[in-house]
Design an enzyme around this catalytic site. Structure first.
Site: not given
Length: 257
Positions: A175, A201, A140, A237
């Site tokens: 994300d 996310q 990530e 998240e």
């Protein structure tokens, strides 16, 4: 149509993550994911998951010594032994709770060839470890405002690492919060890298709260990422502004579509 995973590292963090599993089910989430659940016996987590019939989208490898500035270990050249212990720990835990992914955290280190080679070697170690399982690896890119010095910061860098590791079991955790802060142009980057994306996310930018305000319009983004061919869960998240339940109106709107 749209499916959401509750990240129990941030949601309902006033209660135990075991109790939060039941909260996630009661509030309409389709899955859960964890950051660092290791203080709980994996069998206890699995028991709760079985009772509510929720899948697990992922767990993280440990950060290391947070007080000394660690934020993952896999790309840090002097920490290979600890990094592999962290991989083994996550793998054994993931097997018990049947986690779909392990987020293998790169850590704080310089952007040197040595760091890159260390990260790739440790990912190859992890790839070999998961070979006969149903578990995948994700890496990530994190934003540098919240994660100063983190090794992995760009989607393009993550794609290159996936290619260098050479495995379909190593993907990008995309994300939108981190990518917007570091790079912007999030939808184009998402669509351009879709074959390499293993999990998504979301959170608002800049405050990392509920995804119903801020710089990104998720009412537009979420339908678009599904139209592009993504068909898995979207990880929630974020840090609730007040209580988790009070902020869940954002998800109710998508559940009605």
């Amino acid at each position: 149509m749209y499916k959401f995973s509750a990240n129990l590292g941030l949601l309902w963090n006033e209660i135990s993550q075991i109790d939060a599993i039941y909260k996630a089910k009661d509030n309409g989430f389709d899955a859960v994911e964890f950051q660092f659940p290791y203080q709980y016996d994996a069998k206890q987590i699995k028991k709760a998951l079985d009772e509510v019939n929720l899948p697990v989208m992922g767990i993280n490898t440990v950060k290391g010594n947070v007080e000394e500035g660690d934020n993952g270990l896999l790309a840090v050249p002097t920490r290979t032994s600890e990094a592999r212990d962290a991989i083994l720990q996550a793998f054994e835990y993931a097997k018990v709770i049947k986690s779909k992914n392990i987020h293998t955290m790169a850590g704080v280190t310089d952007l040197s060839t040595k760091s890159l080679v260390t990260f790739i070697d440790n990912l190859k170690f992890a790839k070999d470890l998961i070979r006969d399982s149903d578990i995948n690896l994700v890496i990530e890119p994190l934003n540098l405002n919240d994660n100063p010095g983190y090794f992995l910061t760009k989607v393009e860098q993550a794609k290159e690492i996936c290619e260098l590791v050479g495995s379909d079991t190593v993907k990008i955790m995309f994300d939108f919060y981190h990518i917007q802060i570091n790079q912007g142009d999030v939808l184009k980057r998402f669509k351009d890298h879709l074959p390499f994306i293993g999990h998504v996310q979301i959170a608002s930018v800049q405050d990392r709260a509920e995804p119903d305000s801020g710089e990104l319009d998720f009412k537009y983004i979420i339908p678009e990422i599904y139209k592009s061919g993504y068909n898995s869960m979207i990880g929630a998240e974020y840090k609730p502004k007040t209580t988790t339940e009070a902020g869940l109106t954002w998800m109710e709107k998508f559940k009605d579509i």
